[in-house]
Design an enzyme around this catalytic site. Sequence first.
Site, PDB file in Angstrom:
ATOM      1  N   ILE A 141     -59.150  46.417  12.553  1.00  0.00           N
ATOM      2  CA  ILE A 141     -58.696  47.027  13.144  1.00  0.00           C
ATOM      3  C   ILE A 141     -58.952  46.872  14.658  1.00  0.00           C
ATOM      4  CG2 ILE A 141     -58.607  48.939  11.676  1.00  0.00           C
ATOM      5  CD1 ILE A 141     -60.681  50.091  13.517  1.00  0.00           C
ATOM      6  N   ASP A 142     -57.991  46.748  15.926  1.00  0.00           N
ATOM      7  CA  ASP A 142     -58.482  46.100  16.625  1.00  0.00           C
ATOM      8  C   ASP A 142     -59.541  46.682  17.807  1.00  0.00           C
ATOM      9  OD1 ASP A 142     -55.702  45.042  16.502  1.00  0.00           O
ATOM     10  OD2 ASP A 142     -54.284  46.759  17.630  1.00  0.00           O
ATOM     11  N   LYS A 143     -60.007  46.234  18.532  1.00  0.00           N
ATOM     12  CA  LYS A 143     -60.525  46.647  19.214  1.00  0.00           C
ATOM     13  C   LYS A 143     -61.155  47.779  19.872  1.00  0.00           C
ATOM     14  CE  LYS A 143     -63.815  44.821  23.724  1.00  0.00           C
ATOM     15  NZ  LYS A 143     -63.959  44.320  24.084  1.00  0.00           N
ATOM     16  N   THR A 145     -59.164  50.172  18.847  1.00  0.00           N
ATOM     17  CA  THR A 145     -58.929  51.734  17.755  1.00  0.00           C
ATOM     18  C   THR A 145     -59.722  52.049  17.013  1.00  0.00           C
ATOM     19  OG1 THR A 145     -56.527  50.112  17.727  1.00  0.00           O
ATOM     20  CG2 THR A 145     -57.325  52.015  16.276  1.00  0.00           C
ATOM     21  N   ARG A 247     -48.696  49.282  17.765  1.00  0.00           N
ATOM     22  CA  ARG A 247     -48.479  49.110  18.977  1.00  0.00           C
ATOM     23  C   ARG A 247     -47.663  49.110  20.076  1.00  0.00           C
ATOM     24  NH1 ARG A 247     -54.133  47.078  20.996  1.00  0.00           N
ATOM     25  NH2 ARG A 247     -53.724  47.517  22.968  1.00  0.00           N
TER      26      ARG A 247
END
Length: 324
Positions: A141-143, A145, A247
Amino acid sequence: MSVTMRTVSEDEADIRLDRYFRRHYPHLTQGALQKLCRTGQIRVDGKRVEAKTRLEPGQSVRVPPIPASEKHAKDGPRPLDERLAREIRKMVVYSDDKVIVLNKPSGLATQGGPGITQHIDMMLDGLREGDDPRPRLVHRIDKDTSGLLLLARTPGVAAKLAAAFRGRDVKKTYWAVVVGRPDPLSGEIDQPLARLGGGPGAITIAAERSDEDAQSARSDYEVLDSAGKKFSWLALSPLTGRTHQLRVHCEVLGTPILGDPKYGGEKAHPDGFEDRLHLHARSLMLPHPSGGTLEVSAELPPHMRETFRSLGFIAGSTPAPRRR
């Protein structure tokens, strides 16, 4: 150094001998492995074998003395700092003999990259138990998030879970606070996406279906609550797995995620809120490697709890992990 005997585990069923050695002795080259097989120094159940031989659980692998390469000895993994070990152990929300589930904080990267000095992948040794293998990341998962991150305790379990993700057998639900209120209040976003640029500066953009680089991308969304037409609390479920998909899809709806540092422009940064991405991997439902279904949820991060309080959104209690 002396000859050692290793027993093939259930987790390593049907693995090729060369892959088995790459897993346990990553510095051993393919050429060196083949030579050890040709000369009979590597054997399985006392018999000569080839590098392509498939292994079965319970078989005994004869491992001759294998010196560590100079680079491997010099650059091998260092013991994990105890502070980082405590930090990652605090993130665990579910654990058994097959899987570990973390609640990753916002701002911590999943893996390393340019300018990243601390990330989940470098902390995984803090979750090892005894001589067990190092846990493995199954997805990312994104940094920015927060939320659930799934780990496998062994390579075999990692392969099963990766197949479940590829087969769309894992249901992922995210919570987001967005600026505005979508119309309609629920539906599917079917908007192809494409990556623009490369490296850390790359971004994901909405693309025409006819674009050469366009990739299909679909997400379900539902408004769970709203503060008039100014802000909304969404449940989002990605049906495909494109980078930054949720996003960009929220931006396509005209309701960018609050605090998004990369998408949404000025609209995503209204005054009065902590300027951090308000996107949280809330729940996972997946087939457990040992059978049945595992359901896990993660509490909101502090900045989203404060925003919920400010906007009057009531998240309720977080369900305990359930395996059925």
